[in-house]
Enzyme design. Structure first.
Site, short mmCIF file in Angstrom:
data_model
loop_
_atom_site.label_atom_id
_atom_site.label_comp_id
_atom_site.label_asym_id
_atom_site.label_seq_id
_atom_site.Cartn_x
_atom_site.Cartn_y
_atom_site.Cartn_z
N LYS A 1 8.15 -7.28 25.40
CA LYS A 1 6.71 -7.05 25.49
C LYS A 1 5.95 -8.39 25.50
O LYS A 1 6.53 -9.45 25.21
CB LYS A 1 6.28 -6.17 24.30
CG LYS A 1 6.90 -4.76 24.30
CD LYS A 1 6.40 -3.95 23.10
CE LYS A 1 6.99 -2.55 23.06
NZ LYS A 1 6.46 -1.76 21.91
N PHE B 1 -3.33 5.41 18.22
CA PHE B 1 -3.09 4.01 18.58
C PHE B 1 -2.91 3.81 20.08
O PHE B 1 -2.69 2.69 20.54
CB PHE B 1 -1.86 3.46 17.83
CG PHE B 1 -0.59 4.26 18.03
CD1 PHE B 1 0.23 4.03 19.13
CD2 PHE B 1 -0.21 5.23 17.11
CE1 PHE B 1 1.39 4.77 19.32
CE2 PHE B 1 0.95 5.98 17.29
CZ PHE B 1 1.75 5.75 18.40
N ARG C 1 19.13 0.26 20.82
CA ARG C 1 18.16 0.69 19.80
C ARG C 1 18.51 0.09 18.44
O ARG C 1 17.63 -0.30 17.68
CB ARG C 1 18.11 2.22 19.69
CG ARG C 1 17.50 2.95 20.86
CD ARG C 1 15.99 2.91 20.93
NE ARG C 1 15.31 3.61 19.87
CZ ARG C 1 13.99 3.84 19.89
NH1 ARG C 1 13.24 3.46 20.92
NH2 ARG C 1 13.41 4.45 18.89
N THR D 1 11.00 1.42 14.81
CA THR D 1 9.70 1.26 15.48
C THR D 1 8.73 0.44 14.64
O THR D 1 8.05 -0.46 15.14
CB THR D 1 9.10 2.66 15.76
OG1 THR D 1 10.05 3.44 16.49
CG2 THR D 1 7.82 2.56 16.57
N ARG E 1 13.14 -6.37 15.93
CA ARG E 1 11.81 -6.00 15.46
C ARG E 1 11.59 -6.44 14.02
O ARG E 1 10.49 -6.85 13.64
CB ARG E 1 11.62 -4.48 15.61
CG ARG E 1 11.44 -4.06 17.07
CD ARG E 1 11.57 -2.56 17.22
NE ARG E 1 11.06 -2.08 18.49
CZ ARG E 1 11.03 -0.80 18.84
NH1 ARG E 1 11.52 0.14 18.01
NH2 ARG E 1 10.54 -0.42 20.00
N ASN F 1 5.89 -4.95 18.12
CA ASN F 1 7.32 -4.99 17.78
C ASN F 1 8.22 -5.60 18.86
O ASN F 1 9.41 -5.34 18.91
CB ASN F 1 7.80 -3.60 17.35
CG ASN F 1 7.49 -2.54 18.40
OD1 ASN F 1 7.11 -2.87 19.52
ND2 ASN F 1 7.66 -1.29 18.02
N HIS G 1 10.68 -3.00 23.80
CA HIS G 1 10.79 -1.56 24.02
C HIS G 1 12.24 -1.28 24.38
O HIS G 1 12.89 -2.08 25.06
CB HIS G 1 9.91 -1.12 25.20
CG HIS G 1 10.26 0.26 25.69
ND1 HIS G 1 9.78 1.39 25.08
CD2 HIS G 1 11.10 0.68 26.67
CE1 HIS G 1 10.30 2.45 25.70
NE2 HIS G 1 11.10 2.04 26.66
P1 IDP Z 1 9.72 3.22 20.07
O1 IDP Z 1 9.14 2.04 20.81
O2 IDP Z 1 10.49 2.81 18.85
O3 IDP Z 1 10.50 4.15 20.98
P2 IDP Z 1 7.49 5.08 20.26
O4 IDP Z 1 7.23 6.22 19.35
O5 IDP Z 1 8.01 5.40 21.63
O6 IDP Z 1 8.47 4.07 19.50
O7 IDP Z 1 6.13 4.25 20.37
C1 IDP Z 1 5.89 3.32 21.40
C2 IDP Z 1 5.24 2.09 20.81
O8 IDP Z 1 3.97 2.45 20.23
C3 IDP Z 1 6.00 1.43 19.64
O9 IDP Z 1 7.03 0.58 20.06
C4 IDP Z 1 4.89 0.70 18.90
O10 IDP Z 1 4.53 -0.51 19.57
C5 IDP Z 1 3.73 1.70 19.02
N1 IDP Z 1 3.69 2.65 17.90
C6 IDP Z 1 4.47 3.75 17.74
N2 IDP Z 1 4.14 4.44 16.62
C7 IDP Z 1 3.12 3.76 16.06
C8 IDP Z 1 2.33 3.99 14.87
O11 IDP Z 1 2.52 4.97 14.12
N3 IDP Z 1 1.36 3.08 14.61
C9 IDP Z 1 1.12 2.01 15.42
N4 IDP Z 1 1.82 1.76 16.54
C10 IDP Z 1 2.82 2.63 16.87
MG MG Z 2 9.84 5.27 22.57
#
Ligand code: IDP
Ligand code: MG
Length: 168
Positions: free
Chosen positions: A11, A59, A92, A98, A109, A123, A126
């Site tokens: 990212k 968010f 992962r 996350t 992360r 983080n 992706h």
């Molecule tokens: P992932 O990237 O671990 O698969 P996802 O649920 O797909 O998690 O969320 C996409 C991105 O959105 C995350 O990588 C993070 O940057 C952001 N994100 C996800 N959940 C939250 C949250 O609860 N608060 C703030 N940002 C979040």
């Molecule tokens: Mg995801």
């Protein structure tokens, strides 16, 4: 153990902080193969498609600003396709949870992520979370001829007088 592909995106914070090399080194611990790689300028349309499943989250607007580079003044990301046995879980695992505060400190992360004052999880990477998401994302980010392995069925089309392959 199945052979599969997964999409990784470094990212904008990863590029801004000059972490590309470190992240690629960490990912190489998986011994998976990189079968596609490029630098991408993410526009609103690609961002919205990539995160369409999160559009009702509070968010979401901040997340779109993040992936399009508006939060960091850095409109590049690096997109990669990794391929090999259990690629999705292996990647992962090295990326970590996350929420960077909850992520294993040794994960990418955990080591490099942070939570912004707005609450957004910044983080760094992706990674696709399951096979159907991986297929959808790889097809969204890459054209068939950008990947050196025939991952999914393609078809030939004529585009501006040239023959090219698109995902079927
Ligand atoms: P992932 O990237 O671990 O698969 P996802 O649920 O797909 O998690 O969320 C996409 C991105 O959105 C995350 O990588 C993070 O940057 C952001 N994100 C996800 N959940 C939250 C949250 O609860 N608060 C703030 N940002 C979040
Ligand atoms: Mg995801």
């Amino acid at each position: 153990m199945k052979e599969e592909a997964t999409l990784v995106i470094i990212k904008p914070d990863g590029l801004k902080k000059s972490l590309t090399g470190n992240i690629l080194s960490r990912l190489s611990e998986t011994k998976l193969k990189i079968i596609g790689a490029k630098i991408v300028k993410v526009n609103e349309e690609l961002a919205a498609k990539h995160y369409s499943h999160l559009k009702d989250q509070p968010f979401y607007p901040e997340l779109i600003k993040y992936i399009t580079g508006k939060l960091h003044g850095e409109n590049r990301v690096m997109a990669l396709v990794y391929w090999g046995k259990d690629a999705i879980v292996k990647v992962r695992q090295i990326c970590g949870a996350t929420n960077p505060e909850e992520a294993d400190p040794v994960s990418i992360r955990g080591a490099y992520g942070r939570i912004l004052t707005t609450g957004l999880y910044e983080n760094v990477v992706h990674a696709s979370s399951d096979p159907s998401e991986a297929e959808r994302e790889i097809k969204l980010w890459f054209e068939p001829e950008e990947i050196v392995y025939p991952l999914f069925p393609t078809k030939e089309v004529i585009y501006q007088n040239y023959k090219k392959f698109v995902w079927e």
